[in-house]
Scaffold this motif. Structure first.
Motif, PDB file in Angstrom:
ATOM      1  N   ALA A  69       7.567   5.040   5.133  1.00  0.00           N
ATOM      2  CA  ALA A  69       8.956   5.597   4.188  1.00  0.00           C
ATOM      3  C   ALA A  69       8.363   5.219   2.936  1.00  0.00           C
ATOM      4  CB  ALA A  69       9.768   4.221   4.425  1.00  0.00           C
ATOM      5  N   GLY A  70       6.740   5.157   3.247  1.00  0.00           N
ATOM      6  CA  GLY A  70       6.269   5.187   1.565  1.00  0.00           C
ATOM      7  C   GLY A  70       5.754   6.088   1.793  1.00  0.00           C
ATOM      8  N   GLN A  71       4.920   6.860   0.358  1.00  0.00           N
ATOM      9  CA  GLN A  71       4.182   7.998   0.026  1.00  0.00           C
ATOM     10  C   GLN A  71       3.685   8.865   0.630  1.00  0.00           C
ATOM     11  OE1 GLN A  71       0.888   6.938  -3.046  1.00  0.00           O
ATOM     12  NE2 GLN A  71       0.999   4.994  -2.553  1.00  0.00           N
ATOM     13  N   ALA A  74       4.659  -0.959   9.616  1.00  0.00           N
ATOM     14  CA  ALA A  74       3.806   0.406  10.217  1.00  0.00           C
ATOM     15  C   ALA A  74       5.284   1.444   9.561  1.00  0.00           C
ATOM     16  CB  ALA A  74       4.345   1.624  11.556  1.00  0.00           C
ATOM     17  N   GLU A  75       6.113   1.170   9.958  1.00  0.00           N
ATOM     18  CA  GLU A  75       8.042   1.794   9.574  1.00  0.00           C
ATOM     19  C   GLU A  75       7.654   2.126   7.532  1.00  0.00           C
ATOM     20  OE1 GLU A  75      10.888   3.456  10.001  1.00  0.00           O
ATOM     21  OE2 GLU A  75      10.564   2.447  10.836  1.00  0.00           O
ATOM     22  N   ALA A  76       6.809   1.057   7.236  1.00  0.00           N
ATOM     23  CA  ALA A  76       6.773   0.597   5.878  1.00  0.00           C
ATOM     24  C   ALA A  76       5.735   2.023   5.475  1.00  0.00           C
ATOM     25  CB  ALA A  76       6.200  -0.578   5.458  1.00  0.00           C
ATOM     26  N   VAL A  80       0.739  -1.174  -0.206  1.00  0.00           N
ATOM     27  CA  VAL A  80       0.241  -0.425  -0.197  1.00  0.00           C
ATOM     28  C   VAL A  80       0.138   1.020  -0.149  1.00  0.00           C
ATOM     29  CG1 VAL A  80      -1.973   1.196   1.411  1.00  0.00           C
ATOM     30  CG2 VAL A  80      -2.064  -1.188   1.221  1.00  0.00           C
ATOM     31  N   ALA A  81       1.691   1.161   0.231  1.00  0.00           N
ATOM     32  CA  ALA A  81       3.180   1.683   0.945  1.00  0.00           C
ATOM     33  C   ALA A  81       3.250   3.144  -0.274  1.00  0.00           C
ATOM     34  CB  ALA A  81       3.943   1.847   1.953  1.00  0.00           C
TER      35      ALA A  81
END
Length: 320
Positions: A265-267, A260-262, A236-237
Motif C-alpha cells: 500500500a506504500g510507495q 506485507a500489506e503495508a 519503510v513503505a
C-alpha cells in the motif's frame, strides 16, 4: 539459526588463520605467511590472551601488507596482564596496519559463544583510527566488551559497507549509526533481533536512516531479523530513502500479512532489483500478491513459516 562455520572468504580473499598455534589455511599448517589473503586473528579455547596473539601476528606478518582482517574469538584464558580489548588493540595498531580496508569483528561460532553472548565492541574509535576503512562488519550481542562503554556517532568518510549481525542489537548502537556521518556508504545491514536478547531498537531509532539525509550514497538497506518486522515494513513503505535503493532486505524476522500489506500500500517498489523477504510468516495468498505486484523484481519469499497472526507464534531467524 546457529552459526557453526567461520568465514572461508572475506573481501574477495581467502581467509587464513593466525593463532598461537601458528598460521593455518583450512586447518593445515603453513611454513610462511602467504600473500593476498584475509587474515583471521583469534584465540583458541586453550590459549592465552588475544593481546599476545595479536602482538605475535604483527611481528610475523608484515602489517603494511594487510588489507583485510577478521577478528575471531578474543576472550582471554590466561592470568593477570592478559589483554582482550579488541578496540584498544586495533586502535593501537592503526599506524602499522596502514593499508587495512576491510575489517570484520566477531567471526565467532556457536561452539565458542552463542551470538547474543559475544561481547559488543565499540566500533567508533576503530573507524576514527582507520579513516580509509571501506568495509566493516560486527557480530555481537548486547553486553559491552568494556564496562561502562558508551556507543557514540562516528565519521567514516570512505566506508562503503557496514553491517551488524546480532540476536539483539542495542538501540544505543542503532541510534549511534543513525547519527553518524557516512557519506560514501552504499550498503547498510542490521540484524535487529529480539528484545529478550537486547534488541530494543524502535522504529523511531531508525527514522534518521529511513530519511536518507545522512546516507546520500546508500543503495542497499537491510533491516532484518526483527520481532517488529511489521512495524519496520510499514515505516519503510513511506521512507524517502527507498526511492534511491536498488535492493532492500526485510528478511529473517516476523513479517506477516500485516507488514506485507503495508508494503504493497506504500510507495512503489518496482524500481528495486531485489526484495529479500526470506524467513517470513505470510499466507500463500499474500505471497502471490507480492509477486504479482513486483513482476520485474527478484523477490525472495523462501523459508516461509506459514501464516500466523499471533505474535507469540512468530520467531526471528537469529536470536540466542
Amino acid at each position: 539459526m546457529l552459526i557453526h562455520g567461520r568465514l572461508n572468504e572475506f573481501a574477495d580473499l581467502p581467509v587464513v588463520d593466525f593463532t598461537e598455534g601458528g598460521v593455518r589455511r583450512n586447518g593445515e599448517a603453513l611454513d610462511a605467511p602467504p600473500a593476498g589473503v584475509a587474515w583471521r586473528v583469534r584465540v583458541e579455547q586453550t590459549e592465552g590472551s588475544f593481546g599476545r596473539v595479536f602482538d605475535r601476528f604483527l611481528e610475523v606478518v608484515d602489517p603494511g601488507s594487510v588489507t583485510a582482517l577478521v577478528i575471531g574469538w578474543w576472550e582471554y584464558y590466561g592470568g593477570p596482564g592478559d589483554r582482550s580489548d579488541v578496540t584498544a588493540e586495533l586502535v593501537a595498531a592503526a599506524d602499522r596496519l596502514k593499508n587495512l580496508r576491510s575489517l570484520f569483528v566477531g567471526d565467532v561460532v556457536v561452539e565458542e559463544r552463542e551470538i547474543s553472548w559475544i561481547p559488543l565492541v565499540d566500533i567508533g574509535p576503530i573507524v576514527t583510527a582507520y579513516p580509509r576503512l571501506e568495509r566493516l562488519g560486527l557480530r555481537s550481542g548486547e553486553e559491552p566488551a568494556v564496562e561502562g562503554q558508551r556507543l557514540r556517532p562516528f565519521r567514516g568518510a570512505h566506508l562503503r559497507e557496514l553491517w551488524f549481525e546480532s540476536g539483539g542489537l542495542p538501540g544505543e548502537l542503532v541510534r549511534a549509526v543513525a547519527a553518524s556521518e557516512l557519506p560514501a556508504l552504499e550498503r547498510l545491514e542490521m540484524w535487529l533481533g529480539m528484545e529478550n536478547y537486547g534488541g530494543d531498537a524502535t522504529v523511531a531509532d531508525l527514522a534518521p536512516i529511513l530519511s536518507g539525509e545522512r546516507l546520500p550514497a546508500l543503495r542497499h538497506l537491510g533491516l532484518q531479523d526483527s520481532e517488529i518486522q511489521d512495524e519496520i515494513a510499514a515505516a519503510v513503505a513511506q521512507a524517502p530513502i527507498v526511492a534511491r535503493l536498488e535492493t532492500l532486505a526485510l528478511s529473517m524476522g516476523t513479517l506477516s500479512d500485516t507488514g506485507a500489506e503495508a508494503l504493497l500500500a506504500g510507495q512503489p517498489l518496482t524500481h528495486l532489483r531485489s526484495l529479500d523477504l526470506h524467513h517470513h510468516y505470510l499466507s500463500e495468498a499474500m505471497e502471490a500478491r507480492v509477486r504479482a505486484a513486483l513482476p520485474g523484481v527478484r523477490v525472495d519469499l523462501s523459508e516461509g513459516n506459514g501464516h500466523s497472526g499471533d505474535d507469540d507464534d512468530r520467531w526471528v531467524m537469529v536470536s540466542e
